[in-house]
Design a protein around this motif. Structure first.
Motif, mmCIF file in Angstrom:
data_model
loop_
_atom_site.group_PDB
_atom_site.id
_atom_site.type_symbol
_atom_site.label_atom_id
_atom_site.label_comp_id
_atom_site.label_asym_id
_atom_site.label_seq_id
_atom_site.Cartn_x
_atom_site.Cartn_y
_atom_site.Cartn_z
ATOM 1 N N PHE A 149 0.869 -1.169 0.000
ATOM 2 C CA PHE A 149 0.000 0.000 0.000
ATOM 3 C C PHE A 149 0.908 1.221 0.000
ATOM 4 N N THR A 150 0.967 1.884 -1.156
ATOM 5 C CA THR A 150 1.888 3.009 -1.269
ATOM 6 C C THR A 150 1.100 4.319 -1.296
ATOM 7 N N PRO A 151 1.765 5.411 -0.937
ATOM 8 C CA PRO A 151 1.028 6.660 -0.737
ATOM 9 C C PRO A 151 0.449 7.226 -2.034
ATOM 10 N N LYS A 152 -0.696 7.836 -1.896
ATOM 11 C CA LYS A 152 -1.313 8.529 -3.031
ATOM 12 C C LYS A 152 -1.073 10.035 -2.925
ATOM 13 N N ILE A 153 -0.671 10.486 -1.753
ATOM 14 C CA ILE A 153 -0.243 11.874 -1.585
ATOM 15 C C ILE A 153 1.266 11.892 -1.774
ATOM 16 N N VAL A 154 1.715 12.567 -2.814
ATOM 17 C CA VAL A 154 3.142 12.553 -3.126
ATOM 18 C C VAL A 154 3.673 13.973 -3.302
ATOM 19 N N ALA A 155 4.969 14.099 -3.064
ATOM 20 C CA ALA A 155 5.591 15.425 -3.127
ATOM 21 C C ALA A 155 5.921 15.810 -4.558
ATOM 22 N N PHE A 165 -3.290 16.225 -10.125
ATOM 23 C CA PHE A 165 -4.104 17.059 -9.245
ATOM 24 C C PHE A 165 -3.234 17.597 -8.117
ATOM 25 N N LEU A 167 -2.744 19.606 -4.429
ATOM 26 C CA LEU A 167 -3.383 19.468 -3.125
ATOM 27 C C LEU A 167 -2.683 20.384 -2.149
ATOM 28 N N ALA A 174 1.274 19.384 -2.441
ATOM 29 C CA ALA A 174 1.440 17.957 -2.736
ATOM 30 C C ALA A 174 0.583 17.633 -3.954
ATOM 31 N N LEU A 176 -1.662 14.265 -6.126
ATOM 32 C CA LEU A 176 -2.202 12.912 -6.072
ATOM 33 C C LEU A 176 -1.425 12.050 -7.053
ATOM 34 N N TYR A 183 6.970 3.871 -6.554
ATOM 35 C CA TYR A 183 6.946 3.149 -5.279
ATOM 36 C C TYR A 183 7.040 1.643 -5.468
ATOM 37 N N HIS A 200 -6.210 3.242 -6.037
ATOM 38 C CA HIS A 200 -6.633 4.330 -6.908
ATOM 39 C C HIS A 200 -5.433 5.086 -7.465
ATOM 40 N N TYR A 202 -4.705 8.751 -10.077
ATOM 41 C CA TYR A 202 -5.383 10.000 -10.396
ATOM 42 C C TYR A 202 -4.764 10.654 -11.614
#
Lengths: 425, 425
Positions: A149-155, A165, A167, A174, A176, A183, A200, A202
């Motif tokens: 499970f890797t992050p969907k909020i990325v730098a 998108f 954020l 940040a 999506l 990752y 998901h 994006y």
């Protein structure tokens, strides 16, 4: 008395049973009335003697509990003894969902999503989609892949190209994630070697087509110690066989409802180098506008060609041009790459290939693509510390489902689609 | 020659085998050297005669291919015949990962995430986490739940209370879903009755604690036709038994590496009404600052109490006050609710309960909570068209993993944690 599911009523012939579900249809015939009750497993006819039980005022789609004697006439039916309303319908339902087909356009269907999902054809789509996800996971776990499970909020921003998108993340900006690409490669290098993710992704793409969503479910895997992209192609072939097999055995009822014809996969899926495909498109179909890449029309035509010639619904296109592929794609050395797409019934459902595993080559390739390696430090760093040869792929779950079931619009395979305009319900 | 995984070498005693992996350790002893090679399945000692093969310059964590004769000395070892470097290490690795413990603080470990994941203890955490997710899914599919994928980009703001991340979605404002709560209830009402989702959720909470993440994986399920919250409690009990059983059987090696002690669940998990728990905390521990709710210290103490008294690592707290629960929580009628938390070794790992299924009651309850039903139209509408009694729960995957393995900080159970400050790597 315990609840009996509709599909289990055949074990209770002659007995009194209790069923719970929605009132799908009511038909009155003199002193007799027929109620079709639907639960998650199917629907059953309940026969009511209206002299004894008053069903005036009973509304379609109410949630009810019915007890009665289970009998076998033409089909299994329930001879109703009692009916209790568990949950009332507060106003008339805005779309008809008890006919063979919903007579409404896709927008209305999506605006009334929860009701439309009660219709058996629409309902079946997502049972099959769930089964595909289950089979994907099951096959890969069996083959020693670890779920991640890797992050969907990325730098970082994009891999290069596609829109993302943005954020507000407290004081920082940040984005999506547009894919778990970086990752999953990092997890290969972290020693897991074989990883998969169902999650998901994006895409802030402006266009609004029948085959794009701005949020979709990506079935991803990545694996180490491969020779080249052919190892990935081989695994995908086995994976798809296994997924189709599972749908066939677990979703028979849903396939019938949808009159869906599943493809057959022989031992090997036909494979063709892209330059060869472009040549065929020119020679056979007179399509002469393709240079180094293929477009949706080309995918449709080459799919037709392969269907006619090899009787296969699938075709792997390989050796895409390095210019057209992301910077992490392993080059062959002659301007092409160790990458592939899988075209299924005219539409691309997978992109995959071997990745670059050398730090220097990857850095150089970023520069060739006009990207600044500084922007990819977290990703790039990993390649300094012993990265095995590896590759992988991504399958769009909604797209696969839509193609498998012959749905015309990918939105029909998304529970609550997100597109250029739609973020509700 | 095909690759042999380290864990399969015992089937090749006396034969020549080829292994591939990372150089975990090098030890020289006169004319003999020992290389520990690590692959995804384990590690093995390779014995090198340095007269024949020069390993000067071989760097830790390089990716190599070794062939040699498999022999059984104290352990299985490989008597090295040839060594090829597949992927070179470009610079010295910044943290030591071949000792029993990583000597670095958590920030350094997370900054060097991919390297730290190669360490066997950290590596094992995520094998177990994957196994928990797998077991969750397996159990629910067996119990006729359908897996769903619901949108994380949503139009509406919060359920009430918690902060959400805002997003620019083309011309619109959107938010990241803080839970799949509304959607999973909608899917129950869509006729699926029993659904589950494994997916990311987002909380824009300002605080930076050891047990919160701003992005985490939520294990959610929701089911129809329940009597009350006890049906959910019963299913969760069986679910947890099954998940723990699966970890025990599939992750023996990892459990040993982590010296983790899994809890035992007897037939029933002790259950206690919250008002009673508050009374015990006052009477037994002199904790008198709790009114209608419990705090983290209270959860720790009541957990200790239950452990001492009933020898259980788990306790269900039920009947939370309606004031403290979200607007969709089914009230009991006396100011309490049909809701529960599950406390495991001092920390809440689940919130669940029965939901309101009546349109009028739900609308009223929104108003009581100071919310405007207009803001929840898509959700609320569903309740007009026959919503069965239902309930469900959510388990935080990282929190469950951390508690199960005795990790002090939830970040240790997140591959790439997102917190108040961290959005990299």
């Amino acid at each position: 008395m315990n609840r009996t599911l509709v599909e289990e009523l055949n074990n209770k012939l002659g007995e009194i049973a209790k069923v719970q579900g929605w009132v799908q249809r009511i038909r009155k015939l003199g002193k007799i009335a027929f109620i079709i009750l639907r639960d998650r497993s199917g629907s059953v006819q309940c026969v009511v003697n209206t002299k004894n039980i008053d069903i005036n005022g009973l509304k379609l789609e109410s949630v009810v509990e019915i007890t009665g004697k289970v009998a076998l006439e033409k089909n299994i039916e329930i001879q109703l003894i009692s009916l209790d309303i568990i949950s009332e319908v507060e106003e008339n339902i805005p779309i008809e969902i008890n006919k063979d087909k919903i007579q409404a356009n896709l927008d209305t269907v999506l605006n009334n999503r929860v009701l439309s999902l009660r219709h058996k054809t629409i309902n079946s789509v997502f049972k099959i989609e769930a089964c595909l996800a289950e089979a994907f996971e099951e096959f890969l776990i069996e083959h020693d892949f670890t779920q991640i499970f890797t992050p969907k909020i990325v730098a970082g921003g994009a891999e290069g190209g596609t829109e993302v998108f943005e954020l507000k993340y407290f004081e920082q900006k940040a984005y999506l994630a547009q894919s778990p690409q970086f990752y999953k490669q990092m997890m290969v290098g972290a020693g897991y070697e074989r990883v998969f993710e169902i999650g998901h992704v994006y895409r802030a793409e402006e266009h609004n087509t029948n085959r794009h969503l701005n949020e979709y479910v990506s079935l991803d895997f990545e694996m180490a110690f491969i020779e080249d992209e052919n190892n990935i192609i081989d695994i995908e072939t086995e994976l798809l066989k296994s997924m189709i097999e599972k749908v066939k055995s677990k979703c028979q009822k849903e396939l019938e409802i949808l009159a869906a014809e599943l493809p057959e996969i022989k031992d090997k899926i036909p494979s063709m180098q892209l330059p060869e495909a472009i040549k065929i498109l020119r020679d056979v179909y007179g399509k002469d506008d393709l240079v180094k890449d293929i477009d949706p029309e080309g995918e449709r035509l080459i799919s037709k060609y392969v269907k006619d010639k090899y009787n296969s619904d699938f075709v792997f296109l390989t050796h895409y041009s390095a210019e057209k592929r992301p910077m992490y794609t392993m080059p062959t050395g002659d301007g092409l790459t160790h990458s592939f797409d899988l075209i299924f019934r005219g539409v691309e459902i997978t992109t995959g290939g071997q990745r670059i595993h050398s730090y220097e080559m990857l850095k150089r390739n970023m520069e060739v693509k006009g990207l600044n390696p500084e922007d990819f430090q977290d990703y790039l760093q990993v390649f300094k510390y012993g990265m095995p040869p590896h590759g992988g792929l991504a399958i769009g779950l909604e797209r696969l489902t839509a193609q498998l079931l012959g749905l015309k619009n990918i939105r029909e395979a998304a529970l609550f689609p997100r597109d250029r305009e739609r973020i509700t319900p």
